[in-house]
Design an enzyme around this catalytic site. Structure first.
Site, PDB file in Angstrom:
ATOM      1  N   LYS A 211       0.840  -1.198   0.000  1.00 29.74           N
ATOM      2  CA  LYS A 211       0.000   0.000   0.000  1.00 29.74           C
ATOM      3  C   LYS A 211       0.873   1.245   0.000  1.00 29.74           C
ATOM      4  O   LYS A 211       1.900   1.287   0.691  1.00 29.74           O
ATOM      5  CB  LYS A 211      -0.908  -0.006   1.226  1.00 29.74           C
ATOM      6  N   SER A 287      -9.368   1.861   3.132  1.00 31.21           N
ATOM      7  CA  SER A 287      -8.583   2.609   2.178  1.00 31.21           C
ATOM      8  C   SER A 287      -7.521   1.772   1.460  1.00 31.21           C
ATOM      9  O   SER A 287      -6.910   2.239   0.492  1.00 31.21           O
ATOM     10  CB  SER A 287      -7.882   3.782   2.889  1.00 31.21           C
ATOM     11  N   SER A 311      -9.337  -0.320   7.406  1.00 33.15           N
ATOM     12  CA  SER A 311      -8.828  -0.097   6.052  1.00 33.15           C
ATOM     13  C   SER A 311      -8.206  -1.319   5.394  1.00 33.15           C
ATOM     14  O   SER A 311      -7.983  -1.311   4.188  1.00 33.15           O
ATOM     15  CB  SER A 311      -7.812   1.049   6.057  1.00 33.15           C
TER      16      SER A 311
END
Length: 621
Positions: A211, A287, A311
């Protein structure tokens, strides 16, 4: 308090709260009062909020109408604040585990994790859509060792797949940044090690995505923004990335994410909105959207995410993969953007529980971050060869909370839990988890305050035109929280730590659906501006907060699909440092449900010898 006087809540002392099934505690459904906005509407709303007096007035009205003032801002809470969710080491009695030595290297731990896995015949992917299995880390390792393929060939197929997925008919937006030359260099080095018969570990040559909130050379760390990497340079790998690299893993780039993690949809107006591989007209969740989607689509068996408010687990559930967040402090924060330092930490997205365990083995460490206790928590791995020997497991279930989801989510999760208990002779214990909505709002005040503090030095110099419109709105709300609200939020955290400790005296884990809804449509009006959809957002985070606010280990595993074929996840929330038990239970759940898994609409089989097949009949939002 004047206009904002809502007869603020007076919290009773924690020892007077009944946690039993017969409790009279009121369950408050998240009655979010905010319309969905996108396109020109979100722009106008952002402009209004950025007007000093008008914006402040609107934000206070929103906080009043959504119970922030009543339950947090002006509430009367007698408990002292607790600022970090650290947990002292307790000698939990976990069944069928392997104790890991404190001086073991990442490669040593990975080898021990492999010894904990059952022997299984090589996976096969059935393209008919039934009995679908994903290629695992062990499958890649077998293929490399047998010379059936090489890391270099897999890397080339990966690059071809990423290129195809970025074409207009798909526009999946998996990655913010990847470097073909660097990927091929890593793959060549791994291929040479395998040819010499000296692979570092079973992870040698395995593709792992990261990420874009985690430092990973040679890439900048953008946090999903167009500006943050200019203010904060990336000079070395994050600690968790360094551990994976030391095991021979190939780091394949930085995955897409919701800008600064300020949303749950994964819609990013700067780098494209990551689409759900099960249906590209649906959101992937956020996210850690790109990390979940690349695993779902078969591009990587595992990826790293960061979980500050679900997330990792939200996109994992919506994309039908495993999402695993260990206890706060079990994975180092070093090299991760400090956007929410008391509620966020790195987590794992994987195609299977086995791969989550292997990756966890590589990145976990014995010295917890900011852990004051002199007794360091031990690391244990689950002996997944002996799931049937685990006995007397008790699942704590709060019915009002569990059922606060759509009918398809509720019935699927209920059936999966019943099947699990019947198969293994385990039991469900009805409990009350009090003040769920209060905890959600306290967590929101906390993560908002921490994000504002972290970004303040940069935002003072920033042209807001560089931010997405939805994030501009979020920032105006974030910066409205003041010291009283933050302190009350930490008092509520202290209360919840007490409640959960008491619940874990009667049960091994708390069980919930992972999300209250499945993936919803990705609408075209949101692609360039982002969207404000706090009603769906509240449904997505409904079961997330304890894992972050209280630092508890959590895992989600796919248990079925709704009528549209969109994945549904079941979540286990565990005692501090009980990762082994959680993985045991999730593995047992996976074993019962995996035969019904369906292949995603967008899927790349990187171990097949045939060329990648073109995907036809796909549309975009």
């Amino acid at each position: 308090m004047g206009l904002f006087d809502l007869k603020a809540k007076v919290y009773k002392p924690v020892n007077e709260v009944n946690l039993g099934a017969d409790s009279d505690e009121t369950y408050i459904h998240a009655n979010v009062k905010a319309p969905r906005m996108a396109g020109i509407l979100v722009k106008v709303f952002a402009w209004l909020l950025e007007l000093r007096l008008v914006g402040a007035f609107i934000v206070e009205i929103l906080k009043r109408n959504n119970l922030v003032h009543k339950l947090v801002s002006f509430a009367n809470v007698s408990e002292p604040p607790l600022f970090t969710p650290t947990h002292a080491w307790e000698d939990n009695v976990e069944q069928q585990v392997c104790l890991i030595k404190s001086n073991s290297t990442p490669a040593d731990r990975v080898a021990q994790a492999i010894d904990c896995l059952p022997e299984r015949k090589e996976n096969a992917i059935n393209n008919s859509g039934s009995n679908f299995h994903r290629w695992t880390i062990k499958d890649y390792y077998r293929a490399y060792c047998s010379r059936g393929t090489t890391p270099l060939l897999v890397a080339k197929r990966f690059l071809a797949a990423v290129k195809e997925s970025s074409e207009p008919n798909l526009n999946m937006s998996f990655f913010i940044n990847y470097d073909a030359e660097d990927i091929l260099r890593q793959a060549e080095e791994s291929t040479l090690r395998h040819e010499r018969g000296t692979p570092i570990s079973v992870l040698d040559g395995v593709l792992v995505a990261v990420k874009d909130e985690i430092d990973c050379m040679p890439y900048p760390t953008t946090g999903g923004t167009k500006w943050l990497h200019k203010a904060r340079s990336c000079t070395e790998d994050a600690y968790c990335v360094r551990q994976l690299r030391s095991c021979g893993a190939i780091l394949v780039g930085k995955t897409n994410m919701h800008e600064i993690g300020a949303g749950t949809s994964g819609i990013n107006p700067h780098y494209g909105s990551t689409r759900n591989p099960y249906n590209i007209d649906k959101i992937s969740g956020g996210s850690s959207s790109g990390s979940a989607a690349v695993v779902c689509a078969g591009l990587c068996p595992v990826a790293l995410g960061v979980d500050g408010g679900g997330s990792v687990r939200i996109p994992a559930s919506l994309c039908g993969v495993v999402g695993f967040k260990p206890t706060f402090g079990r994975v180092s924060h070093s090299g991760i953007l400090p956007l929410n330092w008391t509620v966020g930490m790195a987590g794992i997205l994987a195609g299977t529980i086995e791969d989550a365990l292997i990756t966890y083995a590589a990145i976990c460490h014995h010295i917890p971050f900011r852990q004051p206790t002199p007794s360091l928590p031990e690391i244990t791995f689950p002996l997944l060869t002996s799931t049937n020997s685990i006995s007397n497991i008790k699942f704590a279930k709060y019915g009002k909370w569990f059922n606060d989801s759509t009918e398809d989510v509720r019935s699927c999760c209920e059936n999966a839990l019943d099947m699990l208990c019947k198969h293994h002779g385990w039991k469900t214990v009805e409990v009350t988890v009090p003040e769920i909505e209060e905890m959600r709002l306290a967590h929101y005040a906390t993560i908002a305050s921490e994000c504002t503090a972290a970004l303040a030095p940069h935002l003072a110099k920033l042209d807001f035109a560089e931010m997405g419109w939805d994030v501009r709105v979020a920032y105006q709300v974030y910066r409205s929280f003041h010291s009283r609200e933050y302190l009350n939020a930490q008092r509520i955290r202290n209360r919840q730590m007490h409640f959960h400790r008491e619940i874990f005296k009667t049960a091994d884990v708390i069980v919930t659906p992972t999300t209250g809804v499945t993936a919803y449509p990705l609408q075209s009006d949101a692609l360039n501006t982002g969207e404000l959809d706090y009603i769906n957002g509240a449904a997505l985070v409904r079961f997330m907060i304890a894992g972050n606010f209280l630092g508890l280990p959590t895992v989600t595993v796919m248990v079925g699909c709704n009528k549209e074929g969109m994945p549904i996840g079941l979540q286990f929330i565990g005692r501090p440092w009980s990762e082994a038990t959680l993985l045991h239970l999730a593995y047992a759940m996976q074993a019962l449900c995996s035969k019904s898994y369906k292949k995603p609409m967008v899927f790349y089989d990187l171990l097949k010898k045939e060329e990648l097949l073109p995907r036809n009949g796909m549309t975009k939002a």
